[in-house]
Design an enzyme around this catalytic site. Structure first.
Site, PDB file in Angstrom:
ATOM      1  CG  ASP A 226      66.286  69.638  46.255  1.00  0.00           C
ATOM      2  OD1 ASP A 226      65.934  68.576  46.779  1.00  0.00           O
ATOM      3  OD2 ASP A 226      66.524  70.668  46.913  1.00  0.00           O
ATOM      4  CE1 TYR A 371      63.933  70.693  52.709  1.00  0.00           C
ATOM      5  CE2 TYR A 371      65.755  72.250  52.825  1.00  0.00           C
ATOM      6  CZ  TYR A 371      65.231  71.039  52.391  1.00  0.00           C
ATOM      7  OH  TYR A 371      66.008  70.189  51.650  1.00  0.00           O
ATOM      8  CG  HIS A 427      67.757  64.486  45.032  1.00  0.00           C
ATOM      9  ND1 HIS A 427      66.479  64.839  44.676  1.00  0.00           N
ATOM     10  CD2 HIS A 427      68.272  65.568  45.690  1.00  0.00           C
ATOM     11  CE1 HIS A 427      66.216  66.063  45.105  1.00  0.00           C
ATOM     12  NE2 HIS A 427      67.284  66.535  45.709  1.00  0.00           N
TER      13      HIS A 427
END
Length: 457
Positions: A226, A371, A427
């Site tokens: 990630d 982000y 994930h």
């Protein structure tokens, strides 16, 4: 015949454009950064605190009481529509069961004690307190490889608590064992966030490089997924002399040439990808539909993380729904037609550990800001465009967000020494398939050592 000729013409045009772009495109030089940039409050002091302090995870009674009161005093939740399970997001009937478990059965003190079975520390790096676990092996007669492990959002170093003992225990057939340093990214878990804009994954990579230097490791290995894999990839790009090997469970090349190759491969999918894994990439329409459907949170957090953060900071119920839905879809995207939406592929206590850590440290906003800081920022894009010579190993789990075949990954990682694709997992590999992840990290370590031995000849 017309459709065939049109398709051929399109392929030729794309191929020509790819060649022209590749010929004209000049790989940027490695940029220089301030390796001591100050991210703490105020200005940099004349003398910095470089101490390494023992830390203990504590879910204190005040936090637990407040959390339970907020959950018990929640407003009635809106039921799912008739015939809808998790297609519209978190199934609130299922969420009610999780909330009841969190309040009545989740062992806050026991789970904290479980995390505390490893040594925890904090140290101030460039003005921010960074938390990490450091576990040294019993390595009699074995080489010890220092391994930095990095998580992503919304996680923390807790994601590796099942993997750590597997990596720090000698394994048959290998003449080495790992020393694990599992760190919380700045603003995540128990690590301090910044009050200054610009702390993107490139800058985080620099901080974590400085952390390893503080711990006495000038050269080391990295395992990451990630956002951690973004930080690690940037470290491998900026410090190829210091990163001895990079293992990732979210391998990805973001170079422009890779996007061209992805498009070109759609015309010959069985040649572009192993036929067993074509469906992970092609048809692109299916891939893009999935990404659009599931990336709404990405757009929100890339533009206005502080706004959604208000609701998530104030409500543990909202936080649980938001985080669980994301963890679920990334663990099995084929289970939207179930009430759990995929979350039952993970242990519920592990999921609640993750959410409790976020709640206890009030870090949903500081973690979500990665982000906004990391998406399309000029210095991030620049570093993404530079290949790294660091030997790299990749494992592709079935439900990872993105799958790229090796011929695309090698745009960024030309020394891809090991690549594995499996038909299980997702994930959050450290939580869902810890043994498989640990086995692959060991195999990668052997490949890294062989690479360096060959290079020295």
């Amino acid at each position: 015949m017309y459709r065939l000729m049109s398709s051929i013409a399109v392929v030729i045009a794309i191929g020509a454009g790819l060649v022209i772009t590749y010929v004209r495109y000049k790989v940027p030089e490695r940029p220089r950064f301030d390796l001591d940039k100050w991210w703490g409050i105020g200005s940099k002091p004349k003398e910095e605190d470089t101490s390494i302090r023992i830390f203990s995870v504590d879910f204190n009674d005040t936090m637990i009481h407040d959390l339970k009161q907020r959950i018990r005093n929640r407003r009635p939740l809106t039921r799912p529509l008739e015939g809808i399970q998790s297609e519209y997001g978190m199934n609130t009937l299922y969420l009610e069961k999780i909330l009841e478990y969190w309040v009545d059965k989740y062992d806050f003190k026991g789970r904290a004690a479980l995390l505390n079975r490893y040594p925890h520390y904090k140290t101030r790096i460039q003005g921010l307190d960074i938390h990490f676990m450091r576990v040294k092996p019993d390595a009699r007669g074995l080489k010890v490889l220092p391994l930095l492990m990095l998580h992503g959002w919304p996680s923390s170093s807790k994601e590796f608590d099942k993997v750590i003992p597997m990596l720090t225990t000698p394994k048959d057939g290998y003449d080495f064992v790992y020393e694990v340093i599992a760190a919380d990214l700045p603003g995540f878990g128990f690590s301090e966030g910044t009050n200054k804009p610009g702390l993107n994954p490139v800058q985080m990579g620099i901080m974590l490089k400085n952390l390893m230097k503080r711990l006495g490791h000038e050269k080391f290995y990295i395992q990451a997924g990630d956002w951690g894999s973004q930080c690690a990839s940037h470290m491998a790009t900026l410090f190829p002399e210091d990163i001895l090997g990079y293992h990732t469970n979210m391998p990805m090349s973001s170079r422009p040439i890779s996007s061209f190759k992805l498009l070109l491969g759609s015309f010959f999918p069985n040649l572009a990808v192993d036929p067993k894994y074509v469906s992970r990439v092609y048809p692109l329409k299916k891939l893009f539909s999935y990404l659009i459907r599931e990336s709404g949170y990405f757009h929100i957090q890339s533009t206005k993380p502080d706004t959604v953060g208000v609701a998530l900071t104030d409500s543990p119920v909202g936080l649980a729904a938001y985080v669980i839905e994301k963890m679920a879809i990334c663990s099995n995207r084929d289970q939207l037609n179930t009430p759990h939406g995929g979350i039952e592929n993970l242990n519920l206590d592990d999921v609640l550990d993750t959410i409790t850590i976020v709640w206890a440290n009030n870090c949903i906003v500081t973690s979500s800001r990665i982000y906004a800081e990391g998406f399309q920022q000029p210095e991030v894009v620049l570093v993404q465009e530079i290949p790294t010579p660091v030997p790299t190993a990749a494992i592709n789990f079935k439900y990872e967000v993105i799958y790229q075949p090796d011929w695309i990954l090698k745009d960024k990682f030309p020394n891809l020494v090991r690549s594995t694709t499996v038909d299980v997992g997702g994930h959050f590999a450290g939580l869902q398939t810890p043994q498989m992840l640990a086995d692959d990290v060991y195999a990668a370590g052997a490949a890294f050592l062989a690479f360096h031995n060959k290079s020295r000849r």
